[in-house]
Scaffold this motif. Structure first.
Motif, PDB file in Angstrom:
ATOM      1  N   LYS A  30      57.443  36.320  27.494  1.00 22.38           N
ATOM      2  CA  LYS A  30      56.486  36.235  28.707  1.00 22.38           C
ATOM      3  C   LYS A  30      55.406  37.206  28.435  1.00 22.38           C
ATOM      4  O   LYS A  30      54.048  36.866  29.226  1.00 22.38           O
ATOM      5  N   THR A  31      55.233  38.155  27.524  1.00 20.15           N
ATOM      6  CA  THR A  31      53.933  38.698  27.264  1.00 20.15           C
ATOM      7  C   THR A  31      53.469  38.487  25.582  1.00 20.15           C
ATOM      8  O   THR A  31      54.460  37.955  25.022  1.00 20.15           O
ATOM      9  N   ARG A  33      52.868  40.489  23.219  1.00 18.91           N
ATOM     10  CA  ARG A  33      53.664  41.299  22.464  1.00 18.91           C
ATOM     11  C   ARG A  33      55.029  40.767  22.205  1.00 18.91           C
ATOM     12  O   ARG A  33      55.699  40.616  21.223  1.00 18.91           O
ATOM     13  N   ASP A  34      55.813  40.323  23.225  1.00 21.61           N
ATOM     14  CA  ASP A  34      57.196  39.848  23.410  1.00 21.61           C
ATOM     15  C   ASP A  34      57.073  38.617  22.544  1.00 21.61           C
ATOM     16  O   ASP A  34      58.062  38.445  21.706  1.00 21.61           O
ATOM     17  N   LYS A  48      46.990  33.075  24.445  1.00 22.22           N
ATOM     18  CA  LYS A  48      47.252  33.175  26.004  1.00 22.22           C
ATOM     19  C   LYS A  48      46.377  32.353  26.685  1.00 22.22           C
ATOM     20  O   LYS A  48      45.195  32.335  26.578  1.00 22.22           O
ATOM     21  N   ARG A  68      41.757  40.496  26.357  1.00 20.77           N
ATOM     22  CA  ARG A  68      41.914  39.986  27.511  1.00 20.77           C
ATOM     23  C   ARG A  68      40.513  39.714  27.903  1.00 20.77           C
ATOM     24  O   ARG A  68      39.458  39.990  27.374  1.00 20.77           O
ATOM     25  N   GLY A 100      53.131  31.827  32.905  1.00 22.36           N
ATOM     26  CA  GLY A 100      53.904  32.423  31.970  1.00 22.36           C
ATOM     27  C   GLY A 100      54.332  31.597  30.753  1.00 22.36           C
ATOM     28  O   GLY A 100      54.623  31.536  29.642  1.00 22.36           O
ATOM     29  N   THR A 158      42.599  44.514  24.100  1.00 19.85           N
ATOM     30  CA  THR A 158      43.783  45.342  25.033  1.00 19.85           C
ATOM     31  C   THR A 158      44.124  46.625  24.667  1.00 19.85           C
ATOM     32  O   THR A 158      43.753  47.309  23.658  1.00 19.85           O
TER      33      THR A 158
END
Length: 158
Positions: A30-31, A33-34, A48, A68, A100, A158
């Motif tokens: 979902k992120t 980083r994940d 993203k 970002r 997402g 970020t």
């Protein structure tokens, strides 16, 4: 494979001749980083797909996972008066995908797309494949060829 990820694979194969190798991670991506942890790559290699509304028009901004979107800089770069985050309904209507899981291309409708050029500094990058748990690997050249994004300088770390 999740039906939505399979739909993405079918859509991009039919439209662009691309056969994405989709990987699914039950723990989720979902992120950025994940996703990087699950894949085993750097956060900067994650694409993203940020959906925003620029003067009433839905657009997709592709940025590296470690950046970002600076909406003020994006507005200035595009000569726009307003830039705001798209609502979940706007995202779904314009792209055909839910927040997402928005891939960088293969959208429901034609959507203007903008690019964070820092993604070009990697040999391989990873992007969402229609769900928050599915990603696919591609090269920056493939991303540019298919998505046809316009480069913009509207990002900050970020």
């Amino acid at each position: 494979m999740h039906p939505t990820a399979a739909e993405f694979a079918d859509r991009v194969h039919a439209a662009y001749g691309l056969e994405p190798s989709i990987e699914e991670f039950p723990e989720g991506t979902k992120t950025a980083r994940d996703a990087a942890v699950a894949i085993g790559c750097s956060v900067a290699q994650i694409v993203k797909s940020i959906v925003v509304v620029v003067d009433g028009e839905v657009v997709v901004v592709l940025t590296a996972g470690d950046n970002r979107v600076d909406t003020d800089a994006l507005a200035a770069e595009l000569g726009a008066e307003t830039v705001r985050t798209a609502t979940p309904d706007e995202v779904k209507r314009a792209t055909g995908w839910s927040i997402g899981g928005v891939p960088p291309f293969g959208h429901e409708t034609p959507v203007a797309t903008y690019l964070d050029e820092s993604l070009r500094s990697h040999d391989q990058i990873w992007a969402a494949a229609g769900t928050p748990d599915a990603v696919f690997e591609l090269s920056p050249a493939t991303l540019r060829r298919i998505a046809e994004p316009e480069p913009v300088d509207a990002f900050e770390p970020t």
